[in-house]
Structures are given as C-alpha cells and as structure tokens.
Design an enzyme around this catalytic site. Structure first.
Site, PDB file in Angstrom:
ATOM      1  CE  LYS A  36       0.592   4.973   8.406  1.00 15.02           C
ATOM      2  NZ  LYS A  36       0.698   4.312   7.121  1.00 15.02           N
ATOM      3  CE1 TYR A  64      -3.666   2.551   0.563  1.00 14.53           C
ATOM      4  CE2 TYR A  64      -2.376   3.336   2.428  1.00 14.53           C
ATOM      5  CZ  TYR A  64      -3.418   3.498   1.544  1.00 14.53           C
ATOM      6  OH  TYR A  64      -4.231   4.607   1.636  1.00 14.53           O
ATOM      7  CG  ASP A 100       5.674   3.914   0.963  1.00 12.20           C
ATOM      8  OD1 ASP A 100       5.944   4.600   1.968  1.00 12.20           O
ATOM      9  OD2 ASP A 100       4.518   3.747   0.530  1.00 12.20           O
TER      10      ASP A 100
HETATM   11  C1  LIG Z   1       0.154   4.822   5.722  1.00  9.09           C
HETATM   12  C2  LIG Z   1       0.935   4.583   4.506  1.00  9.09           C
HETATM   13  C3  LIG Z   1       0.856   5.428   3.383  1.00  9.09           C
HETATM   14  C4  LIG Z   1      -0.131   6.553   3.300  1.00  9.09           C
HETATM   15  O1  LIG Z   1       0.098   7.532   4.267  1.00  9.09           O
HETATM   16  P1  LIG Z   1      -1.118   8.518   4.644  1.00  9.09           P
HETATM   17  O2  LIG Z   1      -0.485   9.455   5.622  1.00  9.09           O
HETATM   18  O3  LIG Z   1      -2.193   7.664   5.220  1.00  9.09           O
HETATM   19  O4  LIG Z   1      -1.536   9.194   3.400  1.00  9.09           O
HETATM   20  C5  LIG Z   1       1.712   5.199   2.320  1.00  9.09           C
HETATM   21  N1  LIG Z   1       2.585   4.186   2.341  1.00  9.09           N
HETATM   22  C6  LIG Z   1       2.683   3.349   3.395  1.00  9.09           C
HETATM   23  C7  LIG Z   1       3.707   2.272   3.363  1.00  9.09           C
HETATM   24  C8  LIG Z   1       1.848   3.506   4.490  1.00  9.09           C
HETATM   25  O5  LIG Z   1       1.937   2.654   5.517  1.00  9.09           O
END
Ligand SMILES: *Cc1c(COP(=O)(O)O)cnc(C)c1O
Length: 426
Positions: A270, A147, A242
């Site tokens: 995060k 994701y 990511d």
């Molecule tokens: C949470 C997450 C996102 C998206 O971040 P948001 O702040 O919710 O837009 C993208 N990549 C990873 C790996 C994530 O865990």
C-alpha cells in the site's frame, strides 16, 4: 432506487460482467450486497474521484490505503513523469530501489535489509516461506479476522469442529495447507499460550496485523502485542508484523515503532508504493540472508523493484515528515467529528458512530471498543448498506463494504472538510 443503474457506470458494469468474472478484478469492488452498481472512476485529483457520469465524490477509500497524500500529489506526479522518460522496466540492477531501501532502512531501526516485491500478498508469501525456511518449522499462527493477502496459507479460518482446528476459507486451498495454519482469536492470550503448548517446537511464526484493519478496526491492547514478542522469544518462533496498512500510516515506522515492539520480519505494501504496485518484506539481516541468491529460501520477480514504482514510493515516503503526521492527525480528527455530528442528527443513523485510530476509521453501531471479530454487531452490514447509499448520493465515497475501513489523506484539508459539511448537511 433498488438496483439503481447510473448511466455510463451501469452500462460499463454490464460489459464488465461479460468480460471479467463478477465484473471486477478484486472482489470488494463489485458493490456486492449494496444494491447499486459500482461507479466507474475515470480520473481523480486530491481528495476527489470523478466517475464516468461526471459525478464527483470526496474519496474516503483512497485506493484502500496507498494514497496517504491523496490522488496525484504534485511532487509524486512530477517524479513519476521524469521517471517515465528514462524507461519503466529493466529486469536488471538499477539505482532507484536502493534509494528507497536506504530511505526506509535508515529510518526504521529494526530493519537491516529489505526485498521489494509487487504486492502485499507477495510480501506475506515471502515472509511466511522465509520464517519456515529459517526456523525449519511448518506451523504459522494467524489470528481470526486478520487479512494477509490471498496466498493459500493465509486463506484459513477457524474450523467448525474441535477447538483449534482450522479450515480453508476459500475453495481451492488444500486441507494439507490449512493444517499448517493455526487460528487463534485476537486479544486472547490464553488461547495463544495454549496453541504454543499444543504444538511444542513446531511454530515457525506468529503473523499479525498489529493494527487489525481488514475486518473493521480491531485495536489490540498493547499488553497483548507485547506478549506476542515474549511468547515468540520463549519458543524460538519468529514474530511477523504485517504492516501493509499500518506501515507508514500510524507513523513512519508503523505499529512497530509506535509500540516499541521489534518484529523479526515486517511486511509492507500500500503506502510503500504510493499507489503503484509495491510490496516489501524486511527484517534482521541474519534472517533476510536466508533469501535466494545467498540463502536457501527461493523468491523472485520479473517486475520486482520496478523502477517507476520505486520512484513513486520514494517520492511518497519523502513527504512523510513528523509535521506531515501531525497535520494528518488534525485533519482526521476534524473529518471524523464532522461525520459524527452529522450521524447524530440522522434518526436512521444516530446509533452509528466512528471508531478512529489516526487517519483510519470504521463506522460501527456501538460505542464499545471492539477487539475481536466475535464482538462485531451482527447487523453491521445491513446498517452500513443504508448509510453507504445515502453518502454515495451526497457525493461521498466510502470503501464499499461494512468491514472495510475508511482512509483519510493529507488532501482532506480544511477546504475539503468544508465541502464535506456542505454535502452532509445540505
Ligand atoms: C492489503 C493487505 C494485504 C494484501 O496486499 P495486496 O497488495 O492486496 O496483495 C496483506 N496484508 C494486509 C494487512 C493488507 O491490508
């Protein structure tokens, strides 16, 4: 017990359903499939959240990851209160984002420059555009089950037609967009090489969660991650890590420093904001210089590098010392062993166990190592639902979905661990 409604949470959810689509501002919060209404949280401290019916829970969702220090960590709260006295948005240059930038860049060797945005999604959106702008290519390789936020080009799944085809995983994403995202299975080198062979000179970048943690916890082989770097080098494609979850979590430098693999670009979110809305894209200077205003790739944000969020992020990251991580590891080990020993005593749950990587955990009905989504047991959601409800009744709050992982923080100390034992075994 079906569709049980707790008093105030239940009536707030009814109200929310009329005001907000599905009653929530982010889908996973709706407790869909869990046959109970979401608990409305009114306050939190340390490892605990309290709902509007005054019930307290030990929190293992932790805002889905940002709160590695727990709720309202005193140092962070104090710095935020100080910052609030000065003002909370200028739309102009300010010193606070530089302090955070400097703190990160001086500690993570492969990063020369960083740009702050407001979320993980924005960070990925910028990284993808930057990779395309820098390489002059369109196609991005994404892995099935990773994701990367809710930007169009990442809401893509493997197609139901020919191998290698892809389609949108959400309505509203145009087929033309889906066409430029190529989907490959995790931990599958043969498929990945084939993908490069079929699209010579067209791959702008590979994007991966180096520790996939949004569809369960799918720990990859180190050799596989290393091969990504090699394939990108051979094909002049960029490697994007990511690290929105894994950054500052598995260690300060995330999976990149943990594995010794240098991505060309990295995205954070995060933990980087400590619970305030912050994301970032970072990487080598020659690539980052492609961003506006110096380069041709446009990117902007009215609230980007918001001073309050920058102060919250810095105060959080400053606590993440090597001693911090070893303490977090030992707390995590204890928490997971408490859960596992309880699961064994429960007829209904004795085939469930916890997979753990550092302070992240996932509850699964198998002891096999799961490395891609095809290996996830089909009855996972059903079995999670019973466990989730049993734990919620005991005052233990997990992220409300079988495919979401659990998060342990430095607030889950010995005292909380004893409370966890009491709540589980009583
Ligand atoms: C949470 C997450 C996102 C998206 O971040 P948001 O702040 O919710 O837009 C993208 N990549 C990873 C790996 C994530 O865990």
């Amino acid at each position: 017990m079906e569709n049980q409604v707790t008093d105030k949470s239940g009536s707030l959810f009814q109200k929310a359903l009329s005001l907000v689509p599905g009653g929530v501002h982010s889908p996973v919060r709706s407790f869909k499939g869990l046959h109970t209404t979401p608990r409305f949280i009114q306050s939190a401290k340390g490892a605990y959240v309290q709902d509007v019916d005054q019930k307290q829970y030990i929190d293992f969702c932790m805002s889905f990851g940002p709160l590695i220090l727990g709720h309202r960590y005193p140092e962070v709260e104090a710095k935020l209160q100080e910052a609030l006295q000065r003002g909370w948005s200028y739309g102009a240059c300010e010193p606070y984002s530089l302090e955070l930038a400097d703190f990160i860049i001086s500690r993570i060797p492969f990063i020369d420059q960083i740009r702050f945005v407001n979320s993980g999604t924005e960070a990925v959106m910028t990284a993808v555009r930057l990779a395309r702008g820098y390489t002059g290519r369109h196609k991005i390789i994404k892995f099935n089950g990773c994701y990367h936020g809710h930007l169009d080009s990442m809401l893509i799944k493997a197609g139901s037609g020919l191998a290698g085809t892809a389609e949108a995983s959400s309505k509203g994403v145009p087929p033309g967009t889906a066409q430029d995202t190529l989907i490959v299975e995790l931990n599958n080198l043969a498929e990945l090489s084939q993908c490069f062979n079929e699209h010579p000179g067209q791959i702008a970048a590979i994007i991966i969660e180096p520790l996939p943690a949004n569809n369960g916890l799918l720990v990859q082989d180190l050799s596989f991650l290393k091969e990504l770097r090699k394939l990108c080098d051979q094909n002049q494609s960029l490697l994007i890590f990511d690290e929105v979850i894994s950054g500052f979590r598995v260690e300060f430098g995330g999976m990149a420093t943990h594995t010794g693999i240098n991505p060309d670009l990295v995205t954070y979110g995060k933990i980087i904001g400590g619970g305030l809305p912050v994301g970032a894209v970072a990487g080598r200077k020659e690539i980052m210089q492609f961003l506006a205003p110096v380069g041709p790739v446009y990117q902007a944000g009215t609230l980007s590098a918001n001073p309050l969020a920058m102060v919250g992020g810095l105060a959080t990251l400053q606590c993440l010392t090597p001693e911090f991580y070893s303490k977090l590891e030992s707390y995590s080990e204890s928490v997971v062993s408490i859960f596992n020993s309880w699961l064994k005593t429960q007829d209904q749950f004795k085939n469930l166990q916890i997979l753990r990587k550092g302070s992240l955990f996932w509850i699964v009905p198998t002891d096999q190592k799961i490395k891609n989504i095809k290996e996830i047991p089909a009855d996972l959601a059903k079995r999670f639902y019973d466990l989730f409800k049993a734990l919620l009744d005991k005052g233990i709050y997990l992220a409300p979905n079988a495919y979401e992982i659990g998060f342990i923080s430095i607030a889950h100390d010995e005292k909380v661990q004893n409370d966890l034992k009491d709540r589980l075994f009583k």
